[in-house]
Design an enzyme around this catalytic site. Structure first.
Site, short mmCIF file in Angstrom:
data_model
loop_
_atom_site.label_atom_id
_atom_site.label_comp_id
_atom_site.label_asym_id
_atom_site.label_seq_id
_atom_site.Cartn_x
_atom_site.Cartn_y
_atom_site.Cartn_z
N GLY A 33 0.81 -1.21 0.00
CA GLY A 33 0.00 0.00 0.00
C GLY A 33 0.84 1.27 0.00
CG HIS A 39 3.21 0.80 -5.51
ND1 HIS A 39 3.40 1.82 -4.62
CD2 HIS A 39 3.81 -0.28 -4.96
CE1 HIS A 39 4.08 1.38 -3.58
NE2 HIS A 39 4.35 0.11 -3.76
#
Ligand code: PAF
Length: 284
Positions: A33, A39
């Protein structure tokens, strides 16, 4: 299709079963996260290669040492979901810790040998056991055909590829190049911890890698000389505290005196309480 948020292993297995029935391929992008553009580049690579993309968002307790930043690690699930949805991720797996590690949990994946005993493996005892364990679990739960990891954690990718081969896991592991900010800083969820001054100081990482690559291109193949160039440049930055500066063969991570085939320049440096890693590939 609206992105599914899945919190249990049973629900994820149902989702996977339904996808597999249609003959579609699954791409997995494991994350902890606090998502950034690095990402999202992994998600896009997965979208290009696979029919269905699953992202996991799980701050994995078993890969943090007792004095590390598990409690402080940024948790931003709502904004993570918005980012994942914006790049067309199909499902996000976001289990509680007890879902993956029920009470009396005892099974771990360890990877021995040279690839684990150096760099971050030497400085963070147990770290790669935690990574290998959770990634194996994610592979089993999602039955991914392809899995995507960032080159910033190059040693992690080497270790994952090794246990996938050694344990005959049916997944293709893809390493995606490092994503940098315009000023050269490699994107990392941990950059959030840096003060303004530390962020500026951290530019020495990419600057020293660039200088070492240039030296290599100009004919400097001697590892001791390359390491000394890097070390001097990083030490000249008052806020930088070197954890390691290494040059190893890649992907075997073996000691070398001269760069012959492909090699990795790997750095870990502290800026205040924050430890950052970065790397660059040189050679053929
Ligand atoms: O690279 C990371 O963020 C983590 O090590 C991973 C692969 C998601 C496992 O927890």
């Amino acid at each position: 299709m609206q992105m599914k948020v899945i919190k249990t292993v049973a629900e994820m297995k149902n989702f996977v079963r339904a996808v597999k029935k249609t003959g579609k391929t699954i791409g997995l992008v494991p994350t902890m996260g606090a998502l950034h553009k690095g990402h999202l580049t992994l998600m896009k690579a997965a979208k290009e290669k696979c029919d269905i993309v699953i992202a996991s968002v799980f701050v994995n307790p078993t890969q943090f040492g007792p004095n590390e930043d598990f409690a402080a690690y940024p948790r931003e699930f709502e904004s993570d979901c918005a980012k994942l949805e914006s790049v067309g991720v199909d499902a996000v797996f976001h289990p509680e810790a007890a879902e993956l590690y029920p009470s009396h949990y005892t099974a771990y994946v360890t990877v021995d040998g040279d690839i684990t005993s150096k760099l971050c493996g030497a400085r963070r005892p147990g770290h790669f056991r935690g990574v290998a364990t959770v990634v194996t679990k994610l592979f089993n739960i999602t039955e991914a055909d392809h899995a995507f990891f960032g080159q910033k954690d190059a040693q992690q990718v080497v270790i994952i590829k090794r246990f996938v081969r050694d344990l005959n896991i049916d997944v293709a592991v893809e390493m995606v190049p490092i994503v940098r900010a315009e000023n050269g800083l490699a994107l990392s969820s941990r950059n959030k911890y840096l003060s303004v001054a530390e962020k500026k100081a951290a530019l020495v990482l990419s600057a020293s890698l660039k200088a070492a690559k240039e030296a290599y291109t100009n004919g400097e193949k001697n590892v001791a000389v390359l390491k000394s160039l890097l070390t001097k440049q990083i030490q000249a930055e008052p806020l930088a505290d070197i954890d390691y500066v290494e040059v190893y063969s890649f992907p075997d991570l073996e000691e070398i005196e001269t760069v012959k085939g492909q090699a990795i320049i790997a750095l870990a440096v502290r800026f205040g309480k924050t430890r950052l890693i970065d790397n660059a590939m040189i050679g053929e």
